[in-house]
Motif scaffolding. Structure first.
Motif, PDB file in Angstrom:
ATOM      1  N   PHE A 197       0.822  -1.210   0.000  1.00 45.62           N
ATOM      2  CA  PHE A 197       0.000   0.000   0.000  1.00 45.62           C
ATOM      3  C   PHE A 197       0.857   1.261   0.000  1.00 45.62           C
ATOM      4  N   GLU A 198       2.023   1.187   0.651  1.00 47.35           N
ATOM      5  CA  GLU A 198       2.913   2.350   0.679  1.00 47.35           C
ATOM      6  C   GLU A 198       3.481   2.638  -0.707  1.00 47.35           C
ATOM      7  N   LYS A 199       3.925   1.604  -1.395  1.00 50.57           N
ATOM      8  CA  LYS A 199       4.518   1.772  -2.721  1.00 50.57           C
ATOM      9  C   LYS A 199       3.519   2.343  -3.715  1.00 50.57           C
ATOM     10  N   LYS A 200       2.283   1.905  -3.635  1.00 49.32           N
ATOM     11  CA  LYS A 200       1.271   2.343  -4.593  1.00 49.32           C
ATOM     12  C   LYS A 200       0.487   3.561  -4.080  1.00 49.32           C
ATOM     13  N   LYS A 201       0.894   4.037  -2.896  1.00 42.19           N
ATOM     14  CA  LYS A 201       0.248   5.211  -2.298  1.00 42.19           C
ATOM     15  C   LYS A 201      -1.274   5.014  -2.205  1.00 42.19           C
ATOM     16  N   ILE A 202      -1.627   3.833  -1.726  1.00 41.93           N
ATOM     17  CA  ILE A 202      -3.040   3.471  -1.601  1.00 41.93           C
ATOM     18  C   ILE A 202      -3.449   3.562  -0.131  1.00 41.93           C
ATOM     19  N   SER A 203      -4.582   4.192   0.150  1.00 43.36           N
ATOM     20  CA  SER A 203      -5.108   4.261   1.508  1.00 43.36           C
ATOM     21  C   SER A 203      -5.890   2.992   1.833  1.00 43.36           C
ATOM     22  N   ILE A 204      -5.424   2.269   2.858  1.00 38.13           N
ATOM     23  CA  ILE A 204      -6.131   1.049   3.271  1.00 38.13           C
ATOM     24  C   ILE A 204      -7.554   1.385   3.703  1.00 38.13           C
ATOM     25  N   PHE A 205      -7.685   2.471   4.454  1.00 37.39           N
ATOM     26  CA  PHE A 205      -9.016   2.873   4.934  1.00 37.39           C
ATOM     27  C   PHE A 205      -9.968   3.132   3.777  1.00 37.39           C
ATOM     28  N   ASN A 206      -9.504   3.871   2.773  1.00 42.49           N
ATOM     29  CA  ASN A 206     -10.355   4.178   1.622  1.00 42.49           C
ATOM     30  C   ASN A 206     -10.738   2.919   0.859  1.00 42.49           C
ATOM     31  N   LYS A 207      -9.780   1.991   0.744  1.00 40.96           N
ATOM     32  CA  LYS A 207     -10.061   0.729   0.051  1.00 40.96           C
ATOM     33  C   LYS A 207     -11.143  -0.066   0.779  1.00 40.96           C
TER      34      LYS A 207
END
Length: 247
Positions: free
Chosen positions: A119-129
């Motif tokens: 998630f850090e590498k792809k700059k993805i928010s776990i909460f939003n997902k």
């Protein structure tokens, strides 16, 4: 009651003969999408095996008010409990897998990843997902008339998830070169944990490691399936064999 009555989800505990105010999302759906009017009837579910029927009592710019007037037990959950471990795929494919697997009857979905920094590498928010996936789960239940909403777990490292052992869980990985098929499994199975890979699939090393954690290698068929197809085909086959898909 008419099966075509619109359905909405309300998170609150519900009681009979009680007034409730709809959320902005539900109010928009009722007022702007369905164009419902005062005295129209809704079917309301709230993550239990009961459904409530409610009448619209007030519609204004700021609020929609409903009153519950009937309560019915409606359990359409499969006798087979399925926990799907799905390696996270691209947005549309993951959304599709969650939606359709819930319609077929899966009970728990755990999104999986290999690298802890995914998630850090792809700059993805776990909460939003998770928020997005939970909305998809509710929408799927609204569509297929399930009243108990399947749980979407927080994404987890694949091998940490594979090590988990719930009581009486039969753990399955599907592999086209396996000798065993679903017909080789015991007829009395009630709890199944299945793992489905991403677009790349699993390497032989990964399959061996997963099997070491107690997963049974099962052949679903001779063809290599896309990740979203594999999940649906597996759940469908299991529901036919051990669940209620043909009942």
């Amino acid at each position: 009651m008419n099966k075509n009555i619109p359905r909405i989800y309300i998170k609150d505990k519900l009681n009979l003969n009680t007034i409730y105010f709809l959320s902005k999302e539900n109010a928009h759906y009722i007022k702007d999408v369905l164009r419902m009017k005062i005295r129209d009837v809704l079917e309301v579910f709230n993550n239990t095996n009961y459904i409530f029927f409610a009448e619209i009592t007030c519609i204004s710019k700021k609020k929609i008010e409903i009153r519950t007037f009937n309560k019915q037990l409606k359990n359409i959950e499969s006798p087979l409990h399925i926990h799907l471990g799905q390696v996270i795929s691209k947005n549309e494919k993951m959304d599709f897998t969650i939606q359709k697997s819930i319609e077929i009857g899966v009970n728990i979905i755990t999104p999986l990843f290999f690298n802890n920094s995914y998630f850090e590498k792809k700059k993805i928010s776990i909460f939003n997902k998770i928020t997005r996936w939970e909305k998809i789960a509710i929408s799927a239940c609204q569509q297929c008339h399930r009243n108990v909403i399947p749980k979407i777990n927080t994404p987890k490292n694949i091998f940490s998830w594979c090590q988990e052992n719930e009581k009486n869980d039969v753990k399955i990985i599907f592999h086209p070169q396996s000798i065993l098929t679903i017909n080789n499994l015991k007829k009395s199975i009630k709890n199944i944990r299945i793992i489905i890979g991403s677009e790349k699939g699993f390497s032989n090393h990964e399959i061996k490691k997963i099997i070491q954690y107690g997963f049974i290698s099962i052949r679903l068929g001779p063809r290599i399936l896309r990740t979203e197809t594999a999940a649906l085909a597996a759940i469908t086959a299991l529901q036919i064999k051990f669940g209620d898909l043909t009942k």
